[in-house]
Design an enzyme around this catalytic site. Structure first.
Site, PDB file in Angstrom:
ATOM      1  N   LYS A  84       0.944  -1.155   0.055  1.00 11.12           N
ATOM      2  CA  LYS A  84      -0.069   0.077   0.143  1.00 11.12           C
ATOM      3  C   LYS A  84       0.782   1.328   0.027  1.00 11.12           C
ATOM      4  CE  LYS A  84      -4.523   0.254   2.090  1.00 11.12           C
ATOM      5  NZ  LYS A  84      -5.127   0.198   3.518  1.00 11.12           N
TER       6      LYS A  84
HETATM    7  C1  E4P Z   1      -8.547   0.842   3.277  1.00 12.94           C
HETATM    8  O1  E4P Z   1      -7.799  -0.048   2.759  1.00 12.94           O
HETATM    9  C2  E4P Z   1      -8.301   1.554   4.698  1.00 12.94           C
HETATM   10  O2  E4P Z   1      -7.570   0.537   5.791  1.00 12.94           O
HETATM   11  C3  E4P Z   1      -9.552   1.500   5.404  1.00 12.94           C
HETATM   12  O3  E4P Z   1     -10.864   1.392   4.736  1.00 12.94           O
HETATM   13  C4  E4P Z   1      -9.711   3.120   6.046  1.00 12.94           C
HETATM   14  O4  E4P Z   1     -10.903   3.041   6.555  1.00 12.94           O
HETATM   15  P1  E4P Z   1     -11.231   4.040   8.059  1.00 12.94           P
HETATM   16  O5  E4P Z   1     -11.757   5.353   7.165  1.00 12.94           O
HETATM   17  O6  E4P Z   1     -12.434   3.274   8.825  1.00 12.94           O
HETATM   18  O7  E4P Z   1     -10.095   4.168   8.942  1.00 12.94           O
END
Ligand code: E4P
Length: 218
Positions: A84
């Site tokens: 990522k």
């Molecule tokens: C995506 O890969 C992220 O880890 C995640 O969906 C972030 O979500 P949040 O807004 O609940 O932190």
């Protein structure tokens, strides 16, 4: 549509994986930080041994060289690791270089269609628009995903669109209706997907009626 679980918690991953609906896992530094005291690479390896699908693990460097280094380290942990990378100029430069090496990138923290266009041009394997966080500030996160799907379709980009920052089951339904490739959900939302009060009351009624018969299925 693929359903990923958005957590670094091994118990949650194991449980959801046992239900048979999980196609992959996404983690992020905040989710990993909740698993206090556990080594990051060990967590990633353990997840890859449980779920046989893409597992996203995020770099924490913010400069090009640092991201390249961390991405290569993480990619070596397991063949299913998708690295990522945050949506920044250095991040997309790293995505382009990593694509040439065969390292797949999930470009994270996407909040606009133009950012998604740039990520696809850089060779991202996945783009992650954060729907819930946009909804939180009164913007239309679902509309953003629709725009990205349209743009990728217009130019036949292969980048997968991952509906991220899911807050509730209706987000999952919306993701499926507009044709997102993946939705990544917290454990609680995956559990909620199964639930309907009429399923529970209907089952109770069937079992109560059956009990009156006094029969067994052998
Ligand atoms: C995506 O890969 C992220 O880890 C995640 O969906 C972030 O979500 P949040 O807004 O609940 O932190």
């Amino acid at each position: 549509m693929e359903i990923f679980i958005d957590t670094a918690n091994i118990d949650e991953i194991r449980k959801a994986n046992d239900w048979g609906v999980i196609d992959g896992v996404t983690t992020n530094p905040s989710l990993v930080a909740k698993e206090k005291g556990k080594d990051f690479k060990t967590i990633v390896k353990e997840i890859c041994e449980i779920v046989h699908g893409d597992v996203s693990a995020e770099v924490v460097a913010t400069d090009y060289e640092g991201m390249l280094h961390e991405a290569r380290v993480l990619a070596k942990v397991h063949k299913n690791v998708v690295v990522k990378i945050p949506l920044t100029p250095d991040g997309l430069k790293a995505v382009k270089a990593l694509a040439k090496e065969g390292v797949r990138a999930n470009v994270t923290l996407c909040f606009s269609a133009n950012q998604a266009l740039l990520a696809a041009k850089a060779g991202a394997y996945i783009i992650s628009p954060f729907v819930g966080r946009l909804d939180d500030i009164g913007q239309d996160g679902v509309q953003l995903v629709e725009e990205i799907l349209q743009i990728y379709d217009n130019y036949e980009f292969k980048t997968k669109v991952l509906f991220a920052s899911v807050r509730h089951p209706d987000h999952v339904k919306q993701a499926a209706l507009i044709g997102a490739d993946i939705a990544t959900c917290p454990f609680k939302v995956i559990e909620q997907l199964y639930r309907h009060p009429m399923s529970d009351s209907g089952l109770k009624q069937f079992l109560d009626d059956w009990a009156k018969l006094g029969q067994q299925i052998k």
